[in-house]
Motif scaffolding. Structure first.
Motif, mmCIF file in Angstrom:
data_model
loop_
_atom_site.group_PDB
_atom_site.id
_atom_site.type_symbol
_atom_site.label_atom_id
_atom_site.label_comp_id
_atom_site.label_asym_id
_atom_site.label_seq_id
_atom_site.Cartn_x
_atom_site.Cartn_y
_atom_site.Cartn_z
ATOM 1 N N LEU A 275 -2.471 18.161 79.929
ATOM 2 C CA LEU A 275 -3.803 18.293 80.513
ATOM 3 C C LEU A 275 -4.692 17.228 79.884
ATOM 4 C CD1 LEU A 275 -4.267 22.166 80.084
ATOM 5 C CD2 LEU A 275 -3.593 20.951 82.169
ATOM 6 N N VAL B 271 -10.849 20.555 82.313
ATOM 7 C CA VAL B 271 -9.647 19.836 82.754
ATOM 8 C C VAL B 271 -10.018 18.788 83.808
ATOM 9 C CG1 VAL B 271 -7.387 20.043 83.849
ATOM 10 C CG2 VAL B 271 -8.174 21.825 82.272
ATOM 11 N N LYS C 271 0.785 21.056 78.004
ATOM 12 C CA LYS C 271 0.561 22.067 79.025
ATOM 13 C C LYS C 271 1.587 23.186 78.860
ATOM 14 C CE LYS C 271 0.145 22.494 83.997
ATOM 15 N NZ LYS C 271 0.374 21.779 85.253
ATOM 16 N N GLN D 261 4.476 17.332 80.539
ATOM 17 C CA GLN D 261 3.305 17.786 81.292
ATOM 18 C C GLN D 261 2.133 17.970 80.333
ATOM 19 O OE1 GLN D 261 4.492 17.317 84.795
ATOM 20 N NE2 GLN D 261 2.700 18.653 84.739
ATOM 21 N N GLU E 47 -4.173 16.901 85.538
ATOM 22 C CA GLU E 47 -2.934 17.508 85.056
ATOM 23 C C GLU E 47 -1.807 16.621 85.545
ATOM 24 O OE1 GLU E 47 -2.341 21.631 85.957
ATOM 25 O OE2 GLU E 47 -4.498 21.962 86.195
#
Ligand code: ATP
Length: 250
Positions: free
Chosen positions: A205, A212, A250, A203, A215
């Motif tokens: 960003l 951001v 993330k 995961q 995601e």
């Protein structure tokens, strides 16, 4: 046109930025062949988008290679990825395992060990030159600890003691891979890059100037070097272009 059959090698004790020096020389038309410029100390190292690359005397291997680029300008977008593969594979020969962070960083244990900055310039004769800047941390000395200590890695011994040999190996691998890149683009590098991907399946960003944008799960790069991202929520994968985009775990 120019031919990169011979490579000029220059070493200076100190300069602001080896990239800036070579870009200036391309503009003045004072380079006639591929040129490697290494600096014992760089006092104004550059990163992407005006960011700075910090080094202290003797604490890094910093150099740039100016290369007369024998392929269309648009092909250059994938070059940081090919250079990342080159650095990673060369370091592996020295017993150092690293991972690649899209688009342009070399990590060890999640920390930045090396940075890559590619800039281009067109000479008065219209030859396009790629200037490939590389900085590899050999140590993180006291004055830099506070600023980058948490996010930077340095080359372990004995590779750090073999600085000259490492530079020679990097140059030889760069020359070989630049020729490959000029004739076949990223095609021979995509699988190699994806094997070295630091965030494969993780995961992440995607940030644009700290904001951001997306995601999701980082998949890998596609044939033209875009990062494929599986966005949260099940939509189809997105292809992210480098531009001035950053990636964070993330
Ligand atoms: P990000 O790492 O935020 O994704 P980037 O990959 O674009 O950005 P670069 O522009 O390549 O980063 O490099 C500059 C950044 O690297 C600086 O903003 C700083 O955070 C970090 N940095 C600077 N000097 C060093 C160093 N010697 N070792 C590791 N990291 C450094």
């Amino acid at each position: 046109g120019h031919h990169a059959e011979h490579c000029q090698i220059e070493v200076v004790a100190e300069t602001g930025s080896t990239n800036a020096d070579l870009l200036a020389r391309v503009a003045q038309r004072s380079l006639s062949a591929a040129t490697l410029l290494a600096a014992e100390t760089q006092t104004a190292g550059r990163g992407r988008a005006g960011r700075t690359w910090l080094t202290a005397p003797a604490a890094a291997l910093t150099f740039s290679l100016a290369w007369p680029f024998a392929a269309p300008l648009h092909a250059l977008v994938g070059l940081p990825l090919a250079v990342g593969v080159t650095i990673a594979e060369t370091l592996a020969d020295f017993g150092v395992a690293v991972q690649l962070k899209w688009p342009n960083d070399v990590l060890q244990g999640g920390r930045k060990l090396a940075g890559i900055l590619i800039e281009t310039a067109t000479a008065p004769d219209r030859q396009v030159w790629a200037v490939i800047g590389i900085g590899i941390n050999l140590s993180i000395p006291e004055p830099l600890q506070e600023q980058i200590g948490q996010r930077a890695a340095s080359l372990p011994a004995p590779a750090a003691q073999d600085r000259d040999l490492l530079l020679a190996s990097l140059l030889s691998a760069l020359v070989q891979n630049m020729r490959q890149f000029e004739s076949h683009g990223l095609s021979t590098f995509v699988e190699r890059w994806n094997r070295l991907h630091a965030f494969a399946g993780q995961q992440v960003l995607i940030l644009d100037q700290g904001k951001v944008l997306h995601e999701g799960r980082a998949l890998g790069i596609d044939q033209i070097g875009r990062l494929m991202l599986q966005p949260d929520g099940g939509a189809s994968p997105l292809a992210i272009m480098a531009g001035d985009i950053s990636l964070r775990a993330k």
